[in-house]
Design a protein around this motif. Structure first.
Motif, PDB file in Angstrom:
ATOM      1  N   HIS A   1      16.487-117.402  43.006  1.00  0.00           N
ATOM      2  CA  HIS A   1      15.031-117.421  43.152  1.00  0.00           C
ATOM      3  C   HIS A   1      14.292-117.544  41.814  1.00  0.00           C
ATOM      4  O   HIS A   1      13.120-117.925  41.796  1.00  0.00           O
ATOM      5  CB  HIS A   1      14.564-116.156  43.880  1.00  0.00           C
ATOM      6  CG  HIS A   1      15.208-116.002  45.210  1.00  0.00           C
ATOM      7  ND1 HIS A   1      14.746-116.640  46.343  1.00  0.00           N
ATOM      8  CD2 HIS A   1      16.317-115.310  45.601  1.00  0.00           C
ATOM      9  CE1 HIS A   1      15.529-116.339  47.368  1.00  0.00           C
ATOM     10  NE2 HIS A   1      16.482-115.533  46.933  1.00  0.00           N
TER      11      HIS A   1
ATOM     12  N   GLU B   1       3.921-115.950  46.316  1.00  0.00           N
ATOM     13  CA  GLU B   1       4.272-114.919  47.300  1.00  0.00           C
ATOM     14  C   GLU B   1       5.560-115.271  48.030  1.00  0.00           C
ATOM     15  O   GLU B   1       6.360-114.394  48.352  1.00  0.00           O
ATOM     16  CB  GLU B   1       3.125-114.733  48.291  1.00  0.00           C
ATOM     17  CG  GLU B   1       1.925-114.046  47.680  1.00  0.00           C
ATOM     18  CD  GLU B   1       0.791-113.840  48.674  1.00  0.00           C
ATOM     19  OE1 GLU B   1       1.054-113.745  49.889  1.00  0.00           O
ATOM     20  OE2 GLU B   1      -0.363-113.783  48.222  1.00  0.00           O
ATOM     21  N   GLY B   2       5.771-116.543  48.305  1.00  0.00           N
ATOM     22  CA  GLY B   2       6.988-116.980  48.993  1.00  0.00           C
ATOM     23  C   GLY B   2       8.238-116.629  48.201  1.00  0.00           C
ATOM     24  O   GLY B   2       9.239-116.178  48.773  1.00  0.00           O
ATOM     25  N   GLN B   3       8.195-116.846  46.897  1.00  0.00           N
ATOM     26  CA  GLN B   3       9.326-116.512  46.033  1.00  0.00           C
ATOM     27  C   GLN B   3       9.622-115.023  46.100  1.00  0.00           C
ATOM     28  O   GLN B   3      10.768-114.610  46.271  1.00  0.00           O
ATOM     29  CB  GLN B   3       9.016-116.923  44.590  1.00  0.00           C
ATOM     30  CG  GLN B   3      10.075-116.476  43.599  1.00  0.00           C
ATOM     31  CD  GLN B   3       9.559-116.368  42.180  1.00  0.00           C
ATOM     32  OE1 GLN B   3       8.418-115.963  41.954  1.00  0.00           O
ATOM     33  NE2 GLN B   3      10.393-116.738  41.221  1.00  0.00           N
TER      34      GLN B   3
ATOM     35  N   LYS C   1       8.757-112.806  48.392  1.00  0.00           N
ATOM     36  CA  LYS C   1       9.192-112.398  49.731  1.00  0.00           C
ATOM     37  C   LYS C   1      10.660-112.769  49.958  1.00  0.00           C
ATOM     38  O   LYS C   1      11.448-111.958  50.432  1.00  0.00           O
ATOM     39  CB  LYS C   1       8.306-113.059  50.787  1.00  0.00           C
ATOM     40  CG  LYS C   1       8.648-112.635  52.193  1.00  0.00           C
ATOM     41  CD  LYS C   1       7.731-113.272  53.217  1.00  0.00           C
ATOM     42  CE  LYS C   1       8.157-112.794  54.589  1.00  0.00           C
ATOM     43  NZ  LYS C   1       7.631-113.601  55.658  1.00  0.00           N
ATOM     44  N   SER C   2      11.035-113.989  49.611  1.00  0.00           N
ATOM     45  CA  SER C   2      12.425-114.436  49.787  1.00  0.00           C
ATOM     46  C   SER C   2      13.384-113.601  48.954  1.00  0.00           C
ATOM     47  O   SER C   2      14.459-113.216  49.422  1.00  0.00           O
ATOM     48  CB  SER C   2      12.569-115.904  49.399  1.00  0.00           C
ATOM     49  OG  SER C   2      11.798-116.718  50.222  1.00  0.00           O
ATOM     50  N   LEU C   3      12.991-113.327  47.729  1.00  0.00           N
ATOM     51  CA  LEU C   3      13.812-112.521  46.836  1.00  0.00           C
ATOM     52  C   LEU C   3      14.020-111.121  47.407  1.00  0.00           C
ATOM     53  O   LEU C   3      15.145-110.625  47.495  1.00  0.00           O
ATOM     54  CB  LEU C   3      13.140-112.445  45.466  1.00  0.00           C
ATOM     55  CG  LEU C   3      13.809-111.619  44.389  1.00  0.00           C
ATOM     56  CD1 LEU C   3      15.217-112.109  44.123  1.00  0.00           C
ATOM     57  CD2 LEU C   3      12.987-111.665  43.122  1.00  0.00           C
ATOM     58  N   HIS C   4      12.930-110.501  47.836  1.00  0.00           N
ATOM     59  CA  HIS C   4      13.005-109.156  48.415  1.00  0.00           C
ATOM     60  C   HIS C   4      13.891-109.154  49.661  1.00  0.00           C
ATOM     61  O   HIS C   4      14.761-108.293  49.815  1.00  0.00           O
ATOM     62  CB  HIS C   4      11.594-108.663  48.765  1.00  0.00           C
ATOM     63  CG  HIS C   4      11.572-107.289  49.323  1.00  0.00           C
ATOM     64  ND1 HIS C   4      11.664-107.041  50.672  1.00  0.00           N
ATOM     65  CD2 HIS C   4      11.495-106.071  48.715  1.00  0.00           C
ATOM     66  CE1 HIS C   4      11.642-105.736  50.875  1.00  0.00           C
ATOM     67  NE2 HIS C   4      11.536-105.128  49.711  1.00  0.00           N
ATOM     68  N   GLU C   5      13.692-110.123  50.550  1.00  0.00           N
ATOM     69  CA  GLU C   5      14.464-110.174  51.794  1.00  0.00           C
ATOM     70  C   GLU C   5      15.956-110.341  51.530  1.00  0.00           C
ATOM     71  O   GLU C   5      16.781-109.701  52.178  1.00  0.00           O
ATOM     72  CB  GLU C   5      13.950-111.299  52.687  1.00  0.00           C
ATOM     73  CG  GLU C   5      12.609-110.989  53.316  1.00  0.00           C
ATOM     74  CD  GLU C   5      12.015-112.166  54.092  1.00  0.00           C
ATOM     75  OE1 GLU C   5      12.572-113.288  54.034  1.00  0.00           O
ATOM     76  OE2 GLU C   5      10.974-111.954  54.747  1.00  0.00           O
ATOM     77  N   GLU C   6      16.311-111.224  50.582  1.00  0.00           N
ATOM     78  CA  GLU C   6      17.732-111.438  50.302  1.00  0.00           C
ATOM     79  C   GLU C   6      18.378-110.202  49.679  1.00  0.00           C
ATOM     80  O   GLU C   6      19.493-109.836  50.037  1.00  0.00           O
ATOM     81  CB  GLU C   6      17.923-112.655  49.398  1.00  0.00           C
ATOM     82  CG  GLU C   6      19.387-112.990  49.226  1.00  0.00           C
ATOM     83  CD  GLU C   6      19.650-114.315  48.544  1.00  0.00           C
ATOM     84  OE1 GLU C   6      20.816-114.539  48.172  1.00  0.00           O
ATOM     85  OE2 GLU C   6      18.708-115.116  48.369  1.00  0.00           O
TER      86      GLU C   6
END
Length: 101
Positions: free
Chosen positions: A50, A81-83, A85-90
């Motif tokens: 990410h 925000e997308g970056q 969110k994706s980082l947190h989710e993974e």
């Protein structure tokens, strides 16, 4: 008639955190998980997906008092925000990570 906000509405409005402007340099991220020899490399590997330009020289590591947990703190340039969110989710999807701040 005045359209003043009630004290509750004013307090709620003031309590909201400020909006982040992207790109946001020096955005702090802290990942806490089970202490293991490869925990840092696991976190860095996910981060690189990410944040390709992750500066590993700015990573700090701290173990809990009993050594059960390890926290890894990094600073990135957040691009959106997308970056984030994706980082947190993974990261949180792993059973190795307890919290991402």
């Amino acid at each position: 008639m005045s359209q003043e906000q009630s004290p509750k509405v004013q307090a709620a409005t003031q309590a909201q955190p400020p909006k982040i402007e992207f790109p946001c340099p020096d955005y702090p991220i802290k990942v806490v998980g089970k202490n293991a020899d490869d925990f840092q490399s696991f976190v860095v590997e996910v981060m690189r997906v990410h944040v390709p330009d992750l500066d590993e020289s700015r990573i700090t590591i701290q173990d809990s008092k009993k050594g059960t947990f390890r926290s890894i703190r990094m600073f990135i340039t957040a691009t959106g925000e997308g970056q984030l969110k994706s980082l947190h989710e993974e990261l949180i999807a792993s059973d190795r990570v307890h919290i991402v701040i």
